[in-house]
Write a protein that holds these residues in place. Structure first.
Motif, PDB file in Angstrom:
ATOM      1  N   CYS A   1       1.172  -0.902   0.521  1.00 55.99           N
ATOM      2  CA  CYS A   1       0.129  -0.281   0.091  1.00 55.99           C
ATOM      3  C   CYS A   1       0.869   1.028   0.033  1.00 55.99           C
TER       4      CYS A   1
ATOM      5  N   ASN B   1      -5.329  -4.280   4.150  1.00 57.42           N
ATOM      6  CA  ASN B   1      -5.313  -3.412   2.638  1.00 57.42           C
ATOM      7  C   ASN B   1      -6.080  -1.919   2.416  1.00 57.42           C
TER       8      ASN B   1
ATOM      9  N   VAL C   1      -3.642   0.204  -3.188  1.00 58.56           N
ATOM     10  CA  VAL C   1      -2.733  -1.125  -3.367  1.00 58.56           C
ATOM     11  C   VAL C   1      -2.985  -1.810  -4.193  1.00 58.56           C
TER      12      VAL C   1
END
Length: 256
Positions: A48, A207, A249
């Protein structure tokens, strides 16, 4: 360098930003430019990427020395979360040793905190603007709730999208879930797809949940998806054009 916030709503946004930065990145550089503060960081798994831009017009006072200030993000949050309504927040640094945060208000205690600055050796990545196959604007609390509900089934969320449908799915050992996002929850939807084209891509639940934790910054969130590329989740800062929090992400590799 000095900046100040006097509006409760902006201060709450500032606190939200640093509350969630600390969950992603332990150490960050505040890049103070003539007209903005820029922050970039990568989580420890390198899945991320976080990107934040706060324009000078968002602040009630903004004075820049074009400096880079390295901070421990958890320590900064531990200070700003002590804020109470009625206080102004002033942040300044007159040297290379400390970041000073001051809470001031009429008929209230004046509180001053000094946080040790850190030399952080990190490279700022160039993040180009890209076109995506899907551009979705949705209520941020709805998107957060969908991700949260799906996360109870598996650690992977599948986005399965066509020209007319958006489905988020998870298939775990104890069951599965399929949530279709309906028109009444969609504010805008643009798809660069032909009939029969499908966007089918997986992302890690943790994430996406961390990205959704910024939802209080705006009632809407912009989500951008293309097969085999990172999902882009963008929160525009309310009341300030061109200020934002963005998260990218990386997708998970599908099992053969």
């Amino acid at each position: 360098m000095k900046f100040q916030l006097t509006t409760d709503s902006k201060i709450n946004d500032f606190i939200t930003i640093f509350k969630n930065i600390k969950n992603l990145v332990a150490l960050v550089n505040l890049i103070i430019k003539d007209d903005s503060i820029y922050i970039q960081g990568m989580d420890s798994s390198h899945i991320c990427l976080l990107e934040i831009l706060l324009k000078d017009s968002w602040f009630d006072l903004f004075e820049s020395d074009n400096v880079v200030l390295g901070i421990n993000s958890e320590m900064l949050y531990n200070v700003v979360e002590k804020w109470k309504p009625g206080y102004n927040i002033t942040v300044n640094s007159d040297d290379n040793d400390y970041l000073t945060i001051c809470f001031e208000a009429d008929e209230m205690l004046t509180k001053t905190y000094n946080i040790q600055l850190i030399d952080i050796d990190s490279e700022t990545l160039n993040v180009p603007e890209e076109d995506y196959d899907l551009d979705l604007v949705i209520k941020s609390n709805v998107f957060k709730d969908v991700i949260s509900e799906i996360s109870t089934f598996d650690d992977t969320i599948n986005f399965l999208c066509t020209l007319k449908k958006i489905n988020l799915k998870a298939d775990g050992d104890m069951g599965n879930v399929d949530i279709e996002i309906k028109d009444n929850d969609i504010i805008e939807y643009a798809a660069a797809l032909e009939d029969g084209d499908v966007v089918d891509i997986d992302y890690g639940v943790i994430n996406l949940k961390e990205a959704c934790d910024f939802y209080k910054l705006n009632t809407e969130v912009n989500v951008h998806i293309t097969n085999d590329k990172p999902i882009k989740i963008n929160y525009n800062i309310m009341g300030c054009e061109n200020s934002y929090v963005r998260l990218f992400v990386a997708p998970k590799i599908k099992d053969e």
